[in-house]
Design an enzyme around this catalytic site. Structure first.
Site, PDB file in Angstrom:
ATOM      1  N   GLN A 129       2.088  -6.000  -3.177  1.00  0.00           N
ATOM      2  CA  GLN A 129       2.691  -5.908  -1.714  1.00  0.00           C
ATOM      3  C   GLN A 129       3.891  -5.293  -1.658  1.00  0.00           C
ATOM      4  O   GLN A 129       4.251  -4.483  -2.155  1.00  0.00           O
ATOM      5  CB  GLN A 129       2.847  -7.285  -1.104  1.00  0.00           C
ATOM      6  CG  GLN A 129       1.232  -8.135  -0.957  1.00  0.00           C
ATOM      7  CD  GLN A 129       1.071  -8.809  -2.091  1.00  0.00           C
ATOM      8  OE1 GLN A 129       1.658  -9.499  -2.756  1.00  0.00           O
ATOM      9  NE2 GLN A 129      -0.329  -8.712  -2.509  1.00  0.00           N
ATOM     10  N   ASP A 145       0.737  -1.249  -0.222  1.00  0.00           N
ATOM     11  CA  ASP A 145       0.148  -0.058  -0.084  1.00  0.00           C
ATOM     12  C   ASP A 145       0.998   1.364  -0.170  1.00  0.00           C
ATOM     13  O   ASP A 145       0.369   2.384   0.531  1.00  0.00           O
ATOM     14  CB  ASP A 145      -1.006  -0.018   1.312  1.00  0.00           C
ATOM     15  CG  ASP A 145      -1.672  -1.294   1.233  1.00  0.00           C
ATOM     16  OD1 ASP A 145      -2.283  -1.456   0.303  1.00  0.00           O
ATOM     17  OD2 ASP A 145      -1.991  -1.914   2.266  1.00  0.00           O
ATOM     18  N   GLY A 166      -4.231  -4.458  -3.877  1.00  0.00           N
ATOM     19  CA  GLY A 166      -5.212  -3.601  -4.496  1.00  0.00           C
ATOM     20  C   GLY A 166      -4.503  -2.391  -4.757  1.00  0.00           C
ATOM     21  O   GLY A 166      -3.880  -1.746  -3.854  1.00  0.00           O
ATOM     22  N   HIS A 167      -4.546  -2.322  -6.093  1.00  0.00           N
ATOM     23  CA  HIS A 167      -3.740  -0.909  -6.579  1.00  0.00           C
ATOM     24  C   HIS A 167      -4.680   0.126  -7.248  1.00  0.00           C
ATOM     25  O   HIS A 167      -5.889  -0.228  -7.923  1.00  0.00           O
ATOM     26  CB  HIS A 167      -2.916  -1.485  -7.685  1.00  0.00           C
ATOM     27  CG  HIS A 167      -1.889  -2.357  -7.317  1.00  0.00           C
ATOM     28  ND1 HIS A 167      -1.166  -2.948  -8.114  1.00  0.00           N
ATOM     29  CD2 HIS A 167      -1.372  -2.352  -6.003  1.00  0.00           C
ATOM     30  CE1 HIS A 167       0.122  -3.594  -7.386  1.00  0.00           C
ATOM     31  NE2 HIS A 167      -0.146  -3.361  -6.081  1.00  0.00           N
ATOM     32  N   LYS A 199       1.687   2.004  -5.161  1.00  0.00           N
ATOM     33  CA  LYS A 199       2.424   1.537  -6.403  1.00  0.00           C
ATOM     34  C   LYS A 199       1.709   1.801  -7.656  1.00  0.00           C
ATOM     35  O   LYS A 199       2.167   1.862  -8.770  1.00  0.00           O
ATOM     36  CB  LYS A 199       2.956   0.071  -6.248  1.00  0.00           C
ATOM     37  CG  LYS A 199       3.982  -0.321  -5.129  1.00  0.00           C
ATOM     38  CD  LYS A 199       4.410  -1.752  -5.176  1.00  0.00           C
ATOM     39  CE  LYS A 199       3.244  -2.504  -4.442  1.00  0.00           C
ATOM     40  NZ  LYS A 199       2.524  -2.186  -2.995  1.00  0.00           N
TER      41      LYS A 199
END
Ligand code: IMP
Ligand code: MG
Length: 421
Positions: free
Chosen positions: A221, A13, A40-41, A16
């Site tokens: 990650q 988080d 989750g991006h 990225k």
């Protein structure tokens, strides 16, 4: 033309997604090399927010997108993301390596069962089946994307795996959430739909590099969730460190030109595990609210804390970043107090990096350096618009890690980004 890795330097988080989106503009191919839909991006483009879990963030730019062998693929999630993109008018070319492993419903069942059985000692996983899927890969009982797309092979592999998984779930007094027949019928249909995306990602990426194309390798990650070098057992089941780009895609060491480490201007962690600089109370709440620090995948509130240079120096050793991208500087704007951990005290010793043995990390006391708080102006068009105190903070990060800062990001929007060289 360069081959770049973008990897997280903290606990994930770090932002990225935004950095990958930024570099995707000039890229030809964007490939993911690790993790799965535990990631989750978030990418914000012209008032539109895209949330990706599986498909590389480069999809927003409609670049050639690849999912490498090192990624765990949940076919249900993959189809949902493809639908979402289609609705937004985006149809990126996608290749999924047939060697990538597939997350099955029983992996998700097992993830939940194992966490429940651990009670207070739970890892705080995203419950997406990541751990059980990669455990099956290592145990050689997994189902690959290649298996999924060939219904005869799939039936056989599923039959072998299902009996084992049923037994495993029994240990937790659970049954599979769906029968083998249901699973076969749903997943063989998914396999048929997704078959057209099957492609040798190793071959495609290596070919793109030899054709002098711009290639971006997108990590999920962060370094300290690495199954070997993170805060084990409070880690994910793959390798978010940059080296995993090579094994997750299938390519050689000497093909990488740049390795961008993404660093959030403070630090967050979602899930259990050590976090030496963690903050609590109202001050932490303020940072959490301001930074919208709630998980993209699970919606869980993230734990927040000060930036930790001992962590970043360790990340530098593990990844050998060529450049840093500092994100969410705006979240520190207007705070009354600003600190960063510069060393750890353990017994009589001062540590500049994290100890290899976690038991020592739990005992270590962070030593802080105070900084002048800063408030960012409304408009920032160049580095010279940043207040001196913010520049001091950034110089500290650069000086102490020894890695030049290439990007400073101060908001979700694309325009809230400074490219320094
Ligand atoms: P898993 O990857 O779902 O097994 O979760 C293992 C640990 O990694 C948990 O602490 C999760 O919260 C954390 N984790 C997994 N993926 C991400 C991510 O993309 N960002 C932040 N934390 C993550
Ligand atoms: Mg995330």
């Amino acid at each position: 033309m360069t081959t770049k890795i973008v990897a997280g330097a903290q606990f994930g988080d770090e932002g990225k997604g935004k950095i990958v989106d930024f570099f995707s503009r000039s890229a030809d191919t964007v490939a993911r090399f690790n993790g799965g839909n535990n990631a989750g991006h978030t990418v914000v483009v012209a008032k539109k927010t895209f949330k990706f879990h599986l498909i590389p963030s480069g999809a927003v730019q409609e670049k050639k997108c690849c999912i490498g062998a090192g990624v765990a693929v949940d076919p249900r999630v993959l189809l949902q993301e493809l639908e979402m993109l289609k609705k937004q008018g985006k149809t990126p070319a996608l290749s999924i390596d047939p060697r990538a492993h597939v997350i099955m419903p029983y992996h998700i069942d097992l993830d939940g069962a194992k966490e429940k059985a651990k009670g207070k000692a739970k890892i705080g996983t995203t419950k997406r089946g990541i751990g059980p899927c990669f455990a099956d890969r290592a145990a050689r009982t997994g189902i690959t994307f290649g298996d999924l797309t060939d219904s005869r092979r799939f039936r056989k592999r599923l039959n072998e795996a299902f009996a084992l998984k049923e037994k495993e779930l029994k240990i937790y007094e659970m049954k599979p959430s769906q029968s083998e027949r249901q699973t076969f019928s749903e997943y063989s249909a998914l396999g048929k739909k997704l078959r057209k995306f099957s492609g040798d990602v190793s071959l495609e990426v290596n070919r793109a590099i030899s054709e002098k194309k711009e290639v971006l390798l997108e990590g999920a990650q962060g370094t300290f969730l690495d199954v070997d070098f993170g805060t084990y057992p409070f880690v994910t089941s793959t390798h978010p460190i940059a080296g995993a780009a090579l094994t997750g895609i299938g390519m050689g060491v000497n093909k990488i030109d740049e390795c961008i480490g993404v660093v959030k201007a403070y630090c967050t962690r979602v899930g259990s595990g050590p976090f030496p600089t963690e903050l609590s109370g109202k001050f932490a709440d303020r940072i959490r609210e301001k930074g919208a620090e709630f998980g993209t995948t699970t919606g869980r509130p993230r734990r927040v804390g000060w930036l930790d240079l001992t962590m970043l120096r360790t990340a530098q050793r593990l990844n050998n970043f060529t450049d840093l991208a500092i994100t969410k500087l705006d979240v520190l704007s207007g705070l009354k107090e600003l600190k960063a951990c510069n060393s750890l005290k353990l017994g009589g010793k001062t540590l500049r990096e994290w100890p290899a043995d976690l038991a020592q990390l739990y005992k270590a006391k962070p030593q802080y350096r105070k900084f002048r708080p800063f408030t960012l102006p409304e408009k920032i068009a160049s580095f010279s618009d940043l207040p001196d105190a913010a520049v001091e903070y950034l110089h500290f990060v650069q000086g102490e890690t020894g890695v030049p800062i290439k990007i400073v990001s101060f908001g979700a929007k694309r325009s809230s980004t400074l490219l320094l060289y």
